[in-house]
Design an enzyme around this catalytic site. Structure first.
Site, PDB file in Angstrom:
ATOM      1  N   GLU A  44       0.835  -1.205   0.000  1.00  0.00           N
ATOM      2  CA  GLU A  44       0.000   0.000   0.000  1.00  0.00           C
ATOM      3  C   GLU A  44       0.875   1.262   0.000  1.00  0.00           C
ATOM      4  O   GLU A  44       1.855   1.342   0.715  1.00  0.00           O
ATOM      5  CB  GLU A  44      -0.902  -0.025   1.238  1.00  0.00           C
ATOM      6  CG  GLU A  44      -1.930   1.079   1.296  1.00  0.00           C
ATOM      7  CD  GLU A  44      -2.846   0.958   2.508  1.00  0.00           C
ATOM      8  OE1 GLU A  44      -3.951   1.519   2.473  1.00  0.00           O
ATOM      9  OE2 GLU A  44      -2.453   0.289   3.481  1.00  0.00           O
ATOM     10  N   LYS A 118      -9.454   2.323  -3.207  1.00  0.00           N
ATOM     11  CA  LYS A 118      -9.864   1.701  -1.954  1.00  0.00           C
ATOM     12  C   LYS A 118     -11.240   2.210  -1.515  1.00  0.00           C
ATOM     13  O   LYS A 118     -11.471   3.412  -1.430  1.00  0.00           O
ATOM     14  CB  LYS A 118      -8.808   2.017  -0.887  1.00  0.00           C
ATOM     15  CG  LYS A 118      -9.017   1.390   0.473  1.00  0.00           C
ATOM     16  CD  LYS A 118      -7.801   1.720   1.336  1.00  0.00           C
ATOM     17  CE  LYS A 118      -7.888   1.114   2.726  1.00  0.00           C
ATOM     18  NZ  LYS A 118      -6.658   1.388   3.506  1.00  0.00           N
ATOM     19  N   CYS A 155      -5.838  -3.232   1.683  1.00  0.00           N
ATOM     20  CA  CYS A 155      -5.697  -3.200   3.145  1.00  0.00           C
ATOM     21  C   CYS A 155      -7.026  -3.377   3.881  1.00  0.00           C
ATOM     22  O   CYS A 155      -7.585  -4.467   3.898  1.00  0.00           O
ATOM     23  CB  CYS A 155      -4.978  -1.925   3.568  1.00  0.00           C
ATOM     24  SG  CYS A 155      -4.319  -1.999   5.265  1.00  0.00           S
TER      25      CYS A 155
END
Length: 280
Positions: A44, A118, A155
């Site tokens: 990330e 994300k 994540c």
């Protein structure tokens, strides 16, 4: 897609500046290519520290456009050089006030295929991401690459099963999950959630975590990156919990069809019964 794909991931320590961080990942990619890898993914916001441990406007300086920013341009050149597909997560600046936690997907010939943003943005101690990022708004794309159908889930997304399923329904064979997570918060979940998602959805997952401590907080990133197969079994060993590492594994793509025929989870889904799951 070839029956066996040699795939790579990198868990890295922060070097202190973007130039050396990107250069280090370029060298890892060249080494992976020398060892026969055809796809590689990074952690990330790989070209920066995990600055989200704090809320400071100075950290907007890490943001850049995608695909026209300097890092993605370098990754496109690297893909052309190595002949590898590259999954490159960065801090994206779309326009002033519009920032996203993003991963660019680049094909083996350097073609920019698109990006994933994300969806789920945490706001917790050590993970102050809502200060920086808007929630993703591009859905769950699956990219047709030189090695097959590749998705991305970033994540904190991994705690939400809905996106994993969306990627499976869209045909993903391999999903990269670039992350930055530390020992005291969720290490007991790290070896549970991605294998469970791989089983539930019948594909491979590359779970990538940072490693080490950085200057903007106390988070102790514990590495232990891995590939997991559609049976929920690790492909080879899990990476170190303290050292930088390039992980390369062979993924038997035929196993996806075998597992889906054996367990038949997609056949036995009941979307007609799930309407309540998406009610506010």
């Amino acid at each position: 897609m070839a029956n066996v794909v040699r795939a790579a991931l990198v868990q890295a320590t922060w070097t202190g500046d973007t130039e050396s961080m990107v250069a280090k990942h370029e060298e890892h990619a060249r080494e992976a290519a020398r060892r026969g890898a055809k796809i590689i993914g990074f952690q990330e916001v790989f070209n920066s520290p995990y600055f989200c441990q704090v809320e400071e406007p100075e950290h907007y300086r890490w943001a850049e456009p995608v695909p026209d920013g300097p890092t993605v341009r370098r990754m496109r050149a690297l893909a052309r050089e190595t002949g590898m597909v590259i999954v490159a997560p960065v801090f994206e600046a779309e326009q002033p006030g519009f920032y996203y936690n993003t991963a660019a997907v680049i094909d083996a010939d350097g073609t920019y295929l698109g990006k994933y943003r994300k969806h789920h943005i945490p706001q917790l101690k050590g993970f102050r991401e809502k200060f920086y990022f808007k929630p993703g708004n591009l859905g769950w794309p699956v990219f047709d690459t030189a090695v097959g159908k590749v998705g991305v889930y970033i994540c904190y997304d991994r705690h939400f099963p809905e996106g994993w399923r969306q990627l499976g329904l869209a045909g993903a064979q391999l999903v990269y999950n670039p992350s930055a997570t530390h020992r005291s918060l969720s290490s007991h979940l790290w070896r549970l959630e991605q294998p469970a998602a791989a089983v539930a959805n019948g594909y491979y997952i590359a779970a990538i975590n940072r490693v080490g401590q950085e200057e903007y907080g106390d988070n102790d990133f514990y590495g232990t990156s891995y590939f997991v197969d559609p049976r929920g079994q690790f492909v080879g060993d899990v990476a170190s919990d303290s050292q930088e590492e390039l992980v390369i594994r062979e993924l038997d793509i035929d196993l996806i069809e075998e597992v889906r025929q054996t367990w038949a989870f997609y056949r036995d889904r009941r979307p007609d019964a799930y309407e309540g799951l998406v009610q506010p």
